[in-house]
Design a protein around this motif. Structure first.
Motif, PDB file in Angstrom:
ATOM      1  N   SER A 192       0.869  -1.228   0.076  1.00 12.87           N
ATOM      2  CA  SER A 192      -0.330  -0.214   0.137  1.00 12.87           C
ATOM      3  C   SER A 192       0.773   1.446   0.120  1.00 12.87           C
ATOM      4  O   SER A 192       1.801   1.458   0.680  1.00 12.87           O
ATOM      5  CB  SER A 192      -1.074  -0.007   1.247  1.00 12.87           C
ATOM      6  N   LYS A 238       0.615  -0.637  -9.709  1.00 15.79           N
ATOM      7  CA  LYS A 238      -0.858  -1.379 -10.436  1.00 15.79           C
ATOM      8  C   LYS A 238      -0.289  -2.320 -11.369  1.00 15.79           C
ATOM      9  O   LYS A 238      -0.703  -3.473 -11.401  1.00 15.79           O
ATOM     10  CB  LYS A 238      -1.555  -0.383 -10.665  1.00 15.79           C
ATOM     11  N   GLY A 263      -3.330  -5.902  -7.293  1.00 13.98           N
ATOM     12  CA  GLY A 263      -4.097  -6.021  -5.993  1.00 13.98           C
ATOM     13  C   GLY A 263      -3.542  -4.982  -4.836  1.00 13.98           C
ATOM     14  O   GLY A 263      -3.960  -4.818  -3.752  1.00 13.98           O
ATOM     15  N   THR A 277      -2.904  -1.415  -2.803  1.00 12.46           N
ATOM     16  CA  THR A 277      -3.566  -0.267  -2.734  1.00 12.46           C
ATOM     17  C   THR A 277      -2.761   0.806  -2.690  1.00 12.46           C
ATOM     18  O   THR A 277      -1.658   1.135  -2.413  1.00 12.46           O
ATOM     19  CB  THR A 277      -4.145  -0.167  -1.184  1.00 12.46           C
ATOM     20  N   TYR A 318      -3.260   5.238  -2.592  1.00 14.43           N
ATOM     21  CA  TYR A 318      -3.969   6.315  -2.408  1.00 14.43           C
ATOM     22  C   TYR A 318      -3.261   7.682  -3.048  1.00 14.43           C
ATOM     23  O   TYR A 318      -1.918   7.658  -2.910  1.00 14.43           O
ATOM     24  CB  TYR A 318      -3.913   6.568  -0.842  1.00 14.43           C
ATOM     25  N   GLN A 351      -7.690   6.007 -12.304  1.00 14.07           N
ATOM     26  CA  GLN A 351      -9.010   5.841 -11.653  1.00 14.07           C
ATOM     27  C   GLN A 351      -9.633   4.543 -11.745  1.00 14.07           C
ATOM     28  O   GLN A 351     -10.171   3.551 -10.864  1.00 14.07           O
ATOM     29  CB  GLN A 351     -10.057   6.877 -12.131  1.00 14.07           C
ATOM     30  N   LYS A 352      -9.665   3.814 -13.301  1.00 14.39           N
ATOM     31  CA  LYS A 352     -10.327   2.811 -13.577  1.00 14.39           C
ATOM     32  C   LYS A 352      -9.507   1.701 -12.908  1.00 14.39           C
ATOM     33  O   LYS A 352     -10.046   0.398 -12.553  1.00 14.39           O
ATOM     34  CB  LYS A 352     -10.164   2.641 -14.958  1.00 14.39           C
ATOM     35  N   GLU A 353      -8.310   1.693 -12.484  1.00 12.20           N
ATOM     36  CA  GLU A 353      -7.570   0.609 -12.132  1.00 12.20           C
ATOM     37  C   GLU A 353      -7.511   0.682 -10.712  1.00 12.20           C
ATOM     38  O   GLU A 353      -6.590  -0.302 -10.170  1.00 12.20           O
ATOM     39  CB  GLU A 353      -5.953   0.540 -12.732  1.00 12.20           C
ATOM     40  N   GLY A 354      -8.082   1.560  -9.952  1.00  9.65           N
ATOM     41  CA  GLY A 354      -8.302   1.480  -8.687  1.00  9.65           C
ATOM     42  C   GLY A 354      -7.572   2.456  -7.509  1.00  9.65           C
ATOM     43  O   GLY A 354      -7.803   2.073  -6.641  1.00  9.65           O
ATOM     44  N   THR A 355      -6.919   3.392  -7.991  1.00 11.95           N
ATOM     45  CA  THR A 355      -6.492   4.283  -7.335  1.00 11.95           C
ATOM     46  C   THR A 355      -7.297   5.171  -6.529  1.00 11.95           C
ATOM     47  O   THR A 355      -8.392   5.485  -7.173  1.00 11.95           O
ATOM     48  CB  THR A 355      -5.650   5.340  -8.083  1.00 11.95           C
ATOM     49  N   LEU A 356      -7.198   5.492  -5.229  1.00 15.92           N
ATOM     50  CA  LEU A 356      -8.163   6.191  -4.451  1.00 15.92           C
ATOM     51  C   LEU A 356      -7.758   7.630  -4.434  1.00 15.92           C
ATOM     52  O   LEU A 356      -6.584   7.791  -4.057  1.00 15.92           O
ATOM     53  CB  LEU A 356      -8.145   5.579  -3.117  1.00 15.92           C
TER      54      LEU A 356
END
Length: 735
Positions: A294, A328, A333, A335, A337, A357-362
């Protein structure tokens, strides 16, 4: 030369319908013109041919064109070998004053009269010729901007010398694992292409590369810079014609960001350190070597912060997006931010942002309140703008600070450059120079470039971004402003082209920005010089040094032809062949001033040719009516105004003098940097003199305007005219 002067009046564009052309013709012939001709379409082929025939058949060598503004049809009315003066009867005449009106006719006659006087007293400039001129280009810095500038200059056929202080070329880009995509679809990460650029430079026989080297000194001027280079304990000398300064920028010192945990927690690192991890192919925590699962990216780490870097560093957002994708791609998998103030992913970078965004970045928008370590992991407390609450994010393996960009010109001790005996009230605030070791200029004004308020190498960023206050030296890349890779490439190409332009103009004896093609240069009547140093101190471009006897020592190819030295000189020993204190003074004295009982006041406007004069033209183009009292004299810069012109105007009976010039300040707009500022300082002194002479100081006013203030110009003039009505007529009228 023996002058044979002719006047040509255009009757098109409404001029002939609004003015008494016969009266203007008579005036011209009464004022030493060999003859005066009119034509309904003077800028057309037939009108131009008429003038050329008179040059060939009648020997005309001084031409007065009474037609449109001097800012238009410059190529049409270019007659090599002849002195050409323009009279603005259109934009500042019939287009902003009533047709067939007595005041409009008087205005036209005064404008013609002033131009005739100027033509009579001016001489055709003789260009300054550089001895042993060099057309080589020096590039200082071997990063992306430097290698690009060198390659582009060489492609254009110019010998180039590249100096880099590090043992290898490439600079900051060398440290990148991958770069943001420069071609569609713009959301893929690409291999860094700096190696190919470096190879092109190192293999080009027209480029001499010095690595592990530094500039020991740069003396001289455009066309004849003498450069001494230190390398491997020895020295080399090069002669060049122009310089591209591409010394780049460095990351902001993260050690100053203790509030974000850097230096306290080993797992708080910088973006550069994360890039090194990516190049090694593994992301491990510095504290214990554990694999990172993370990551939190803190954007604007030091940037857009009045306590650190007040400005945006441009690349931090996109570099963090790119680095988020590193993780990523390696571990989908994981995380990630991103804590940001504003996401500045403009233009094509939007595609990169969408992919992250689409690949899960917060993403979280707001301010980081604190970073702490708990249970072997990092904890971030964050004031979330969208949620309106403080958010706590735990179990973070790694925090990456996107530190800002600091130009190399901002690194070092700040020193002020001012003449030893210059008093505070004698001029504007002294230049602040960074005592660094980049250019080592042998200039009276200091060894390095003047800098803007954030430490970037100064440039006229509004109109001509590469131009600096050192003629022939062009800033490029992140030493000039924070910029990304595509912008740096474009910027370096532009700077190389400007360096080429400088060399070619210098070879012709012409000025560079903004008076391109001006062949005049200042001449000094040294017999009357009192060695007051005003010209050397006030020249914005370092064009005047001092010789061993402390006399002014001009460097003509450094000169921008602004005339600031002319305005500064109390003895009036500095002049140009077509622009001098006596010439402008005679123009002022040629104005016909009606008697007091005629109730026709007169206002002289000294208008800066770069902003105020075109703004006056634009007011006319928009048919905005201007007071008929005004008589407009274009000046190269308000810094060239000598106070004797104001004395001449007042003694002539002129009721008011209005100075219209560029804006000045930190974000300067003045094309000659300090001209407007110098004019305002000089006017502050003349007010006391006017009061002592029982002449109201309200009779002289200065206004700062930009070219886009054309709609305010009529109101500025009207308000000044109203004030003069309150003050009353000039008591010297009629004497």
């Amino acid at each position: 030369m023996d002058k044979k002067m002719a006047v040509y009046i255009c009757t098109g564009c409404g001029i002939g319908d609004a003015l008494d052309i016969d009266a203007l013709t008579e005036l011209a012939e009464d004022n030493k013109a060999q003859f005066c001709k009119s034509h309904p379409f003077l800028c057309g082929a037939e009108g131009v041919d008429m003038i050329k025939r008179d040059m060939e058949g009648e020997g005309i060598n001084t031409i007065v064109i009474a037609a449109c503004s001097m800012r238009v049809n410059t190529g049409v009315f270019d007659f090599p070998g002849a002195l050409v003066e323009r009279v603005n009867l259109r934009e500042q005449g019939v287009w902003c004053h009533p047709a067939n009106d007595e005041d409009t006719q008087m205005l036209a006659e005064d404008q013609l009269r002033m131009s005739l006087v100027k033509a009579q007293q001016s001489s055709l400039p003789e260009p300054y010729q550089v001895q042993d001129l060099s057309k080589a280009i020096l590039v200082v810095g071997g990063g992306l901007a430097g290698v690009t500038a060198a390659a582009e200059a060489a492609r254009a056929g110019y010998k180039t010398v590249l100096v880099e202080k590090e043992p290898v070329l490439g600079g900051w880009v060398n440290g990148l694992y991958k770069q943001v995509g420069l071609k569609p679809p713009y959301n893929e990460l690409e291999e860094v292409d700096i190696a190919a650029r470096i190879r092109e430079v190192e293999e080009n026989p027209d480029i001499k590369v010095y690595k592990g080297a530094q500039i020991a000194s740069i003396a001289g001027a455009p066309g004849m810079f003498d450069v001494t280079i230190n390398q491997n304990g020895g020295q080399s000398s090069e002669r060049v014609g122009a310089i591209v300064m591409a010394s780049g920028a460095v990351a902001y010192d993260a050690g100053k960001l203790g509030h974000l945990g850097f230096g306290r927690y080993p797992d708080v690192i910088t973006g550069e350190m994360f890039e090194e991890m990516a190049k090694k192919g593994e992301f491990k925590r510095p504290s214990d070597g554990r694999e990172v699962k993370s990551v939190a990216f803190i954007l604007c780490a030091g940037s857009r912060d009045p306590e650190h870097l007040p400005y945006c560093s441009t690349i931090c957002c996109t570099e963090s997006l790119k680095q988020a994708l590193y993780l990523k791609e390696k571990d989908p998998g994981s995380t990630v931010y991103i804590f940001y103030k504003d996401m500045r992913a403009l233009g094509k970078y939007e595609f990169l942002y969408q992919r992250a965004q689409k690949e899960g970045t917060l993403f979280f928008r707001g301010e980081v309140a604190s970073i702490a370590e708990e249970g072997g992991s990092l904890v971030i407390e964050f004031d979330d703008v969208l949620a309106g609450d403080r958010i706590r994010t735990e179990a973070i393996d790694l925090v990456v600070l996107a530190t800002g960009m600091v130009p190399t010109t901002a690194i070092g001790e700040r020193i002020e450059v001012k003449a030893d005996d210059q008093k505070e009230e004698e001029g504007p605030k002294a230049d602040e120079i960074i005592k660094s070791n980049i250019l080592n200029l042998q200039y009276r004004q200091g060894p390095e470039m003047p800098t803007l308020k954030y430490g970037f190498a100064d440039s006229h960023f509004i109109c001509f971004p590469y131009e600096t206050r050192r003629t022939g030296i062009y800033a490029a890349g992140s030493v000039r402003a924070p910029m990304d890779i595509p912008s740096t490439i474009a910027d370096a190409t532009g700077a190389a082209l400007k360096a080429i332009q400088c060399i070619e103009l210098t070879a012709r004896g012409s000025a560079v920005h903004p008076r391109v093609w001006d062949l005049s240069f200042p001449e000094f009547f040294m017999q009357r010089c009192t060695q007051c140093k005003r010209c050397t101190v006030e020249c914005p471009f370092g064009a005047i040094n001092e010789d061993e006897k402390f006399n002014p020592l001009p460097n003509p190819t450094r000169c921008r032809r602004c005339g600031t030295c002319m305005g500064a000189c109390p003895e009036r020993i500095i002049s140009f062949k077509n622009y001098s204190v006596p010439i402008i003074g005679s123009m002022v004295k040629s104005i016909e001033v009606p008697e007091e009982d005629e109730e026709k006041p007169r206002i002289v406007i000294f208008a800066c040719e770069n902003d105020a004069y075109p703004a006056l033209d634009m007011a006319g183009m928009n048919r905005q009516e201007i007071s008929p009292w005004v008589r407009i004299i274009p000046v190269r810069c308000l810094g060239s105004i000598n106070l004797i012109w104001i004395a001449d105007a007042l003694s002539k009976g002129i009721d008011g003098i209005l100075l219209l010039g560029c804006k000045h300040g930190d974000d300067y707009q003045c094309h000659f940097i300090k001209g407007s500022e110098l004019a305002s300082i000089r006017l502050s002194k003349i007010s006391e003199t006017l009061d002592r002479l029982a002449l109201e100081s309200d009779r002289v006013r200065m206004e700062q305007v930009s070219i886009m203030d054309y709609d305010r110009i009529p109101q500025i003039i009207a308000e000044f005219a109203e004030k003069l009505e309150e003050v009353g007529p000039n008591p010297y009228k009629g004497f």
